[in-house]
Design a protein around this motif. Structure first.
Motif, PDB file in Angstrom:
ATOM      1  N   ARG A  20       0.805  -1.270   0.117  1.00 18.20           N
ATOM      2  CA  ARG A  20      -0.034   0.127  -0.057  1.00 18.20           C
ATOM      3  C   ARG A  20       0.716   1.445  -0.116  1.00 18.20           C
ATOM      4  NH1 ARG A  20      -2.660  -3.113   3.873  1.00 18.20           N
ATOM      5  NH2 ARG A  20      -2.208  -1.572   5.548  1.00 18.20           N
ATOM      6  N   ILE A  21       1.859   1.154   0.615  1.00 20.79           N
ATOM      7  CA  ILE A  21       2.943   2.527   0.702  1.00 20.79           C
ATOM      8  C   ILE A  21       3.670   2.355  -0.534  1.00 20.79           C
ATOM      9  CG2 ILE A  21       5.162   3.006   1.501  1.00 20.79           C
ATOM     10  CD1 ILE A  21       4.490   1.855   4.068  1.00 20.79           C
ATOM     11  N   ARG A  22       3.871   1.396  -1.210  1.00 22.25           N
ATOM     12  CA  ARG A  22       4.207   1.527  -2.836  1.00 22.25           C
ATOM     13  C   ARG A  22       3.326   1.863  -3.598  1.00 22.25           C
ATOM     14  NH1 ARG A  22       5.499  -2.606  -6.845  1.00 22.25           N
ATOM     15  NH2 ARG A  22       4.765  -4.337  -5.708  1.00 22.25           N
ATOM     16  N   GLY A  23       1.787   1.757  -3.415  1.00 22.58           N
ATOM     17  CA  GLY A  23       0.930   2.524  -4.152  1.00 22.58           C
ATOM     18  C   GLY A  23       0.732   3.998  -4.225  1.00 22.58           C
ATOM     19  N   VAL A  24       1.076   4.235  -2.633  1.00 25.38           N
ATOM     20  CA  VAL A  24       0.979   5.617  -2.444  1.00 25.38           C
ATOM     21  C   VAL A  24       2.248   6.508  -3.334  1.00 25.38           C
ATOM     22  CG1 VAL A  24       1.193   7.565  -0.562  1.00 25.38           C
ATOM     23  CG2 VAL A  24      -0.248   5.290  -0.471  1.00 25.38           C
ATOM     24  N   SER A  25       3.341   5.638  -3.430  1.00 30.54           N
ATOM     25  CA  SER A  25       4.420   6.619  -3.724  1.00 30.54           C
ATOM     26  C   SER A  25       4.363   6.732  -5.312  1.00 30.54           C
ATOM     27  CB  SER A  25       5.670   5.310  -3.589  1.00 30.54           C
ATOM     28  OG  SER A  25       5.605   4.386  -4.224  1.00 30.54           O
ATOM     29  N   TYR A  26       3.217   6.038  -5.822  1.00 25.69           N
ATOM     30  CA  TYR A  26       3.208   6.345  -7.471  1.00 25.69           C
ATOM     31  C   TYR A  26       2.343   7.485  -7.584  1.00 25.69           C
ATOM     32  CZ  TYR A  26       4.318   1.613  -8.663  1.00 25.69           C
ATOM     33  OH  TYR A  26       5.086   0.654  -9.261  1.00 25.69           O
ATOM     34  N   THR A  27       1.808   8.453  -6.616  1.00 28.22           N
ATOM     35  CA  THR A  27       1.032   9.609  -6.668  1.00 28.22           C
ATOM     36  C   THR A  27       1.945  10.659  -7.229  1.00 28.22           C
ATOM     37  OG1 THR A  27       0.210   9.083  -4.610  1.00 28.22           O
ATOM     38  CG2 THR A  27      -0.208  11.288  -5.342  1.00 28.22           C
ATOM     39  N   PRO A  28       3.125  10.877  -7.185  1.00 28.27           N
ATOM     40  CA  PRO A  28       3.827  11.869  -7.871  1.00 28.27           C
ATOM     41  C   PRO A  28       3.939  11.422  -9.459  1.00 28.27           C
ATOM     42  CG  PRO A  28       5.125  11.480  -5.795  1.00 28.27           C
ATOM     43  CD  PRO A  28       3.954  10.289  -5.861  1.00 28.27           C
ATOM     44  N   GLU A  29       3.768  10.387  -9.882  1.00 27.27           N
ATOM     45  CA  GLU A  29       4.164  10.121 -11.232  1.00 27.27           C
ATOM     46  C   GLU A  29       2.653  10.275 -12.019  1.00 27.27           C
ATOM     47  OE1 GLU A  29       5.681   6.265 -11.712  1.00 27.27           O
ATOM     48  OE2 GLU A  29       6.946   6.460 -10.174  1.00 27.27           O
ATOM     49  N   ILE A  30       1.551  10.631 -11.064  1.00 28.85           N
ATOM     50  CA  ILE A  30       0.466  10.709 -11.821  1.00 28.85           C
ATOM     51  C   ILE A  30       0.260  12.267 -12.186  1.00 28.85           C
ATOM     52  CG2 ILE A  30      -2.288  10.538 -11.471  1.00 28.85           C
ATOM     53  CD1 ILE A  30      -1.845   8.200 -10.102  1.00 28.85           C
ATOM     54  N   LYS A  31       0.249  12.719 -13.262  1.00 32.09           N
ATOM     55  CA  LYS A  31       0.469  14.213 -13.527  1.00 32.09           C
ATOM     56  C   LYS A  31      -0.664  14.860 -13.007  1.00 32.09           C
ATOM     57  CE  LYS A  31       3.969  13.890 -17.072  1.00 32.09           C
ATOM     58  NZ  LYS A  31       4.103  13.914 -18.627  1.00 32.09           N
ATOM     59  N   HIS A  32      -2.021  14.353 -13.583  1.00 32.12           N
ATOM     60  CA  HIS A  32      -3.464  14.997 -13.200  1.00 32.12           C
ATOM     61  C   HIS A  32      -4.134  14.003 -12.192  1.00 32.12           C
ATOM     62  CE1 HIS A  32      -1.955  18.020 -16.079  1.00 32.12           C
ATOM     63  NE2 HIS A  32      -1.922  16.808 -17.334  1.00 32.12           N
ATOM     64  N   ALA A  33      -4.080  14.243 -11.108  1.00 39.27           N
ATOM     65  CA  ALA A  33      -4.937  13.394 -10.323  1.00 39.27           C
ATOM     66  C   ALA A  33      -6.502  13.654 -10.367  1.00 39.27           C
ATOM     67  CB  ALA A  33      -4.436  13.461  -8.655  1.00 39.27           C
ATOM     68  N   ARG A  37      -0.369   5.783   6.524  1.00 39.40           N
ATOM     69  CA  ARG A  37      -1.327   7.225   6.599  1.00 39.40           C
ATOM     70  C   ARG A  37      -0.329   7.945   6.415  1.00 39.40           C
ATOM     71  NH1 ARG A  37      -3.853   4.528  10.802  1.00 39.40           N
ATOM     72  NH2 ARG A  37      -3.377   6.037  12.392  1.00 39.40           N
ATOM     73  N   LEU A  38       0.873   7.915   7.113  1.00 42.81           N
ATOM     74  CA  LEU A  38       1.924   9.098   7.109  1.00 42.81           C
ATOM     75  C   LEU A  38       2.539   9.228   5.450  1.00 42.81           C
ATOM     76  CD1 LEU A  38       4.231   8.199  10.283  1.00 42.81           C
ATOM     77  CD2 LEU A  38       2.771  10.220   9.818  1.00 42.81           C
ATOM     78  N   SER A  39       2.616   8.205   4.958  1.00 43.28           N
ATOM     79  CA  SER A  39       2.765   8.071   3.496  1.00 43.28           C
ATOM     80  C   SER A  39       1.994   8.976   2.714  1.00 43.28           C
ATOM     81  CB  SER A  39       3.238   6.955   3.013  1.00 43.28           C
ATOM     82  OG  SER A  39       4.333   6.373   3.707  1.00 43.28           O
ATOM     83  N   THR A  40       0.784   8.328   2.920  1.00 44.13           N
ATOM     84  CA  THR A  40      -0.366   8.985   2.220  1.00 44.13           C
ATOM     85  C   THR A  40      -0.579  10.603   2.434  1.00 44.13           C
ATOM     86  OG1 THR A  40      -1.841   6.980   2.498  1.00 44.13           O
ATOM     87  CG2 THR A  40      -2.877   8.945   1.755  1.00 44.13           C
ATOM     88  N   LEU A  41      -0.475  10.950   3.706  1.00 42.39           N
ATOM     89  CA  LEU A  41      -0.401  12.521   4.127  1.00 42.39           C
ATOM     90  C   LEU A  41       0.517  13.088   3.379  1.00 42.39           C
ATOM     91  CD1 LEU A  41      -1.491  14.636   5.780  1.00 42.39           C
ATOM     92  CD2 LEU A  41       0.121  14.036   7.557  1.00 42.39           C
ATOM     93  N   ASP A  42       1.742  12.611   3.343  1.00 44.34           N
ATOM     94  CA  ASP A  42       2.831  13.152   2.333  1.00 44.34           C
ATOM     95  C   ASP A  42       2.451  13.451   1.020  1.00 44.34           C
ATOM     96  OD1 ASP A  42       5.794  13.988   2.266  1.00 44.34           O
ATOM     97  OD2 ASP A  42       5.879  12.333   1.028  1.00 44.34           O
TER      98      ASP A  42
END
Length: 272
Positions: A161-174, A195-200
């Motif tokens: 799940r943390i790895r999934g959250v880490s993909y967020t910066p790669e999604i240009k238009h959320a 949750r901490l990773s998601t907050l970041d």
């Protein structure tokens, strides 16, 4: 050597890429420096955790879709080239049939103009098609990353799940689906590290009004002192005055951590 210079060699030390004298010098320093030893151990633990994360393998559908797109692109390029030369050949034939009395030099001049215009048209047309193909491919990659992220957020493994959250910066238009999934993870995930990773990750999307609103609403839903403190830091960084009301409600909790209570009180004073 100063501690900063030794810290620059931590990676080589872990990978055993230092020479024997350098390694002996490092070991002597670590034996006498608790701070560097602690940092090295933390880095080693992080590397061990990263080593357990498996790299997702692309599905068979991805390869099929990529090959189909590539073949389509090649076919369109070939058709453009063939179509250009067929058009040029037909124009040359008509030119000679309709105007046989023109001097050869004049005919050649007309042909050069036709060929040049056709080449210019084909070049521009090809560039436009290339741009469209690249845009389509970029959109496809964006959708795949988004799908992978949403899938990993539902994985029972916290590291996944943390790895999934880490993909967020790669999604240009959320889009709304991504934002809703991240906010749900922020509020409901049982693992505080997730949750901490998601907050970041959400902090980088704070330009979206719905993200800011979701972060404010999340304040009252967090029961971990780490999360409460982290959200206070983020609201202070964003200078989000609308969060004051939620923080005041949080201060009413009798079992609120003392350190967190002091931090939130200080945050409210600064935001006011």
């Amino acid at each position: 050597m100063k501690c900063e210079q030794y810290e620059d060699l931590f990676t080589d030390f872990i990978n055993q890429d230092l020479s024997i004298p350098e390694r002996e010098n490092m070991e002597q320093h670590l034996a006498a420096c608790p701070n560097c030893t602690a940092q090295l151990l933390a880095m080693q633990q992080l590397w061990n955790i990263m080593g357990t994360i498996e790299t997702p393998q692309p599905s068979a559908h991805l390869q099929v879709k990529f090959n189909a797109m590539l073949n389509t692109y090649k076919q369109e390029v070939a058709e453009q080239k063939n179509g250009f030369w067929q058009t040029a050949k037909a124009g040359w034939s008509r030119l000679w049939q309709m105007q046989p009395q023109w001097p050869m030099a004049y005919n050649l001049a007309i042909l050069v103009i036709c060929l040049g215009g056709g080449f210019f048209y084909m070049h521009n047309s090809g560039s436009n098609n290339n741009d469209k193909q690249l845009q389509a491919l970029n959109n496809e990659v964006h959708e795949l990353k988004q799908t992978m992220m949403l899938s990993l957020l539902e994985n029972p493994s916290a590291s996944e799940r943390i790895r999934g959250v880490s993909y967020t910066p790669e999604i240009k238009h959320a889009d709304k689906e991504v934002i809703d999934a991240l906010l749900a993870t922020l509020n409901n995930d049982p693992n505080v590290n997730v949750r901490l990773s998601t907050l970041d990750a959400l902090s980088h999307l704070a330009n979206h009004p719905e993200v800011r609103q979701g972060l404010i609403q999340s304040i009252s839903q967090q029961d971990s002192p780490l999360m409460q403190s982290a959200i206070a830091d983020l609201m202070l960084k964003l200078q989000e005055k609308k969060s004051i009301t939620q923080f005041k409600e949080l201060l009413k909790q009798k079992n609120l951590n003392t350190t967190v209570r002091d931090k939130i009180s200080q945050t409210i004073k600064i935001l006011i």
